[in-house]
Design a protein around this motif. Structure first.
Motif, PDB file in Angstrom:
ATOM      1  N   THR A  57      52.056   6.501  47.436  1.00 61.90           N
ATOM      2  CA  THR A  57      51.046   5.919  48.308  1.00 61.90           C
ATOM      3  C   THR A  57      51.193   6.456  49.727  1.00 61.90           C
ATOM      4  O   THR A  57      50.207   6.809  50.382  1.00 61.90           O
ATOM      5  CB  THR A  57      51.171   4.382  48.324  1.00 61.90           C
ATOM      6  N   THR A  58      52.435   6.520  50.190  1.00 62.97           N
ATOM      7  CA  THR A  58      52.702   7.066  51.525  1.00 62.97           C
ATOM      8  C   THR A  58      52.252   8.514  51.620  1.00 62.97           C
ATOM      9  O   THR A  58      51.625   8.928  52.609  1.00 62.97           O
ATOM     10  CB  THR A  58      54.205   6.966  51.850  1.00 62.97           C
ATOM     11  N   ALA A  59      52.557   9.289  50.575  1.00 66.14           N
ATOM     12  CA  ALA A  59      52.190  10.703  50.577  1.00 66.14           C
ATOM     13  C   ALA A  59      50.675  10.880  50.633  1.00 66.14           C
ATOM     14  O   ALA A  59      50.158  11.753  51.338  1.00 66.14           O
ATOM     15  CB  ALA A  59      52.759  11.391  49.338  1.00 66.14           C
ATOM     16  N   VAL A  60      49.962  10.050  49.882  1.00 65.51           N
ATOM     17  CA  VAL A  60      48.501  10.144  49.879  1.00 65.51           C
ATOM     18  C   VAL A  60      47.932   9.776  51.244  1.00 65.51           C
ATOM     19  O   VAL A  60      47.034  10.440  51.764  1.00 65.51           O
ATOM     20  CB  VAL A  60      47.912   9.229  48.782  1.00 65.51           C
ATOM     21  N   LEU A  61      48.440   8.709  51.849  1.00 64.11           N
ATOM     22  CA  LEU A  61      47.953   8.295  53.161  1.00 64.11           C
ATOM     23  C   LEU A  61      48.218   9.369  54.211  1.00 64.11           C
ATOM     24  O   LEU A  61      47.392   9.597  55.105  1.00 64.11           O
ATOM     25  CB  LEU A  61      48.611   6.971  53.570  1.00 64.11           C
TER      26      LEU A  61
ATOM     27  N   GLU B 206      42.626  15.100  54.124  1.00 68.46           N
ATOM     28  CA  GLU B 206      42.201  15.159  52.733  1.00 68.46           C
ATOM     29  C   GLU B 206      41.173  14.055  52.480  1.00 68.46           C
ATOM     30  O   GLU B 206      41.225  12.996  53.100  1.00 68.46           O
ATOM     31  CB  GLU B 206      43.413  14.993  51.806  1.00 68.46           C
ATOM     32  N   PRO B 207      40.210  14.281  51.568  1.00 68.51           N
ATOM     33  CA  PRO B 207      39.151  13.291  51.337  1.00 68.51           C
ATOM     34  C   PRO B 207      39.686  11.984  50.760  1.00 68.51           C
ATOM     35  O   PRO B 207      40.662  11.973  50.003  1.00 68.51           O
ATOM     36  CB  PRO B 207      38.216  13.991  50.343  1.00 68.51           C
ATOM     37  N   PHE B 208      39.047  10.882  51.136  1.00 64.76           N
ATOM     38  CA  PHE B 208      39.435   9.558  50.640  1.00 64.76           C
ATOM     39  C   PHE B 208      38.299   9.022  49.779  1.00 64.76           C
ATOM     40  O   PHE B 208      37.167   8.889  50.242  1.00 64.76           O
ATOM     41  CB  PHE B 208      39.699   8.607  51.807  1.00 64.76           C
ATOM     42  N   SER B 209      38.599   8.724  48.510  1.00 68.41           N
ATOM     43  CA  SER B 209      37.570   8.298  47.566  1.00 68.41           C
ATOM     44  C   SER B 209      37.860   6.890  47.056  1.00 68.41           C
ATOM     45  O   SER B 209      38.941   6.342  47.265  1.00 68.41           O
ATOM     46  CB  SER B 209      37.512   9.262  46.378  1.00 68.41           C
ATOM     47  N   LEU B 210      36.873   6.314  46.360  1.00 66.27           N
ATOM     48  CA  LEU B 210      37.048   5.003  45.749  1.00 66.27           C
ATOM     49  C   LEU B 210      38.159   5.044  44.712  1.00 66.27           C
ATOM     50  O   LEU B 210      38.953   4.104  44.592  1.00 66.27           O
ATOM     51  CB  LEU B 210      35.735   4.552  45.099  1.00 66.27           C
ATOM     52  N   ARG B 211      38.232   6.135  43.950  1.00 68.93           N
ATOM     53  CA  ARG B 211      39.284   6.278  42.948  1.00 68.93           C
ATOM     54  C   ARG B 211      40.661   6.298  43.603  1.00 68.93           C
ATOM     55  O   ARG B 211      41.618   5.719  43.096  1.00 68.93           O
ATOM     56  CB  ARG B 211      39.053   7.553  42.136  1.00 68.93           C
ATOM     57  N   LEU B 212      40.744   6.942  44.746  1.00 70.79           N
ATOM     58  CA  LEU B 212      42.001   6.975  45.494  1.00 70.79           C
ATOM     59  C   LEU B 212      42.388   5.569  45.944  1.00 70.79           C
ATOM     60  O   LEU B 212      43.541   5.155  45.825  1.00 70.79           O
ATOM     61  CB  LEU B 212      41.848   7.888  46.708  1.00 70.79           C
TER      62      LEU B 212
END
Length: 297
Positions: free
Chosen positions: A252-256, A264-270
């Motif tokens: 989660t930290t890496a994605v944020l 990087e794009p932020f989507s509903l799936r993300l």
């Protein structure tokens, strides 16, 4: 009860700290540094810091034969875990690599169940399933097509060796501070990176700019010293499996970081993936709280 709370907080802190690895690694790669150089300076500087701390603590470095063998095993495991993860960053997006790395809680729980006959509770199974689905959603949100098979293998090796590292810390008879443990682990890691640089023909490079030294310092302090020290306390206080599951906060930290730092794009799936991972963490915390309440009756 205090140790359980401290262990839970340390597990969360270790996961978040370890999840910042891409932040330092990608910036250093952009500075032109190769993988063994990044890891050598990361572990070398971290080792120097821990050595200074131990000097002020006047802590003995003496270990017996059994402790030496255990510390050597920990060092070798962490060398493989770190090296394979950082190499995978060259073959796939760091956020994707960090999400695949999260298979290590599943590996930890499976190894503990098969070899140590640890009982897997319903809440634990639910947490693993939720976190695994969350990781899959994070992975699919990348949208970059087929992943490099070599990169996937590297991350899976990193996950397995990290799971084994957690288990060895949990089950080992080491009666010493986390600083002493990490003094030896970090020394092995720095030496291992120097050896890998020699064998792979990639010479060690000095950080070329003050900015590069800043990111090396970040890697040494946050995902190395802070993560390792807190992980030791977490594994000792709450056990291997809860420590691994609470590591859900790592991807989660890496994605944020990917979203807010590297645009990087932020989507509903993300978003759904992150929420599922946080739900799995909440289940672990609530389950541990309920168990403490039952034990106190």
């Amino acid at each position: 009860m205090n140790k359980k709370l401290i262990g839970t907080l340390c597990a969360v802190g270790a996961a978040v700290c370890y999840g910042t690895n891409p932040l330092g690694a990608l910036n250093l790669y952009a500075e032109g540094m190769n993988t063994p150089s990044v890891l050598f300076y990361r572990f070398g500087l971290a080792w120097l810091i821990v050595a200074v701390v131990m000097l002020f603590r006047r802590e003995s470095l003496k270990v017996d034969r059994r402790e030496f063998l255990t510390l050597t095993a920990l060092g070798v495991l962490f060398i493989f875990s770190s090296l394979t993860l950082y190499l995978s960053f060259h073959l796939m997006p760091a956020g994707v690599a960090s999400t695949i790395l999260f298979t290590y809680p599943v590996m930890t729980a499976a190894i503990m169940a098969v070899f140590f006959r640890e009982r897997i509770r319903t809440g634990t199974i639910m947490s693993i399933l939720l976190s695994f689905v969350g990781v899959l959603l994070l992975y699919w949100s990348d949208g970059s097509g087929t992943l490099h098979i070599g990169g996937v293998v590297l991350v899976l090796v990193s996950a397995l060796t990290y799971a084994l590292y957690i288990i060895v810390v949990d089950k080992s008879p080491l009666a010493m501070s986390s600083f002493k443990i990490n003094f030896y682990v970090l020394f092995y890691c720095a030496a291992g990176m120097a050896l890998f640089a020699l064998l792979s023909g990639q010479p060690l490079q000095l950080p070329p700019t003050p900015r590069a030294w800043l990111w090396v310092s970040w890697l040494a302090v946050v995902p190395a010293i802070m993560a390792l020290v807190m992980m030791v306390y977490a594994a000792k206080y709450i056990g291997s499996t809860p420590t691994a599951i609470l590591g859900a906060l790592e991807p989660t930290t890496a994605v944020l970081i990917g979203v807010f730092v590297f645009a990087e794009p932020f989507s509903l799936r993300l978003l759904l993936g992150i929420l599922l991972i946080l739900a799995s963490v909440t289940i672990v915390v609530l389950a541990k709280g309920n168990k403490r309440a039952v034990d106190s009756k």
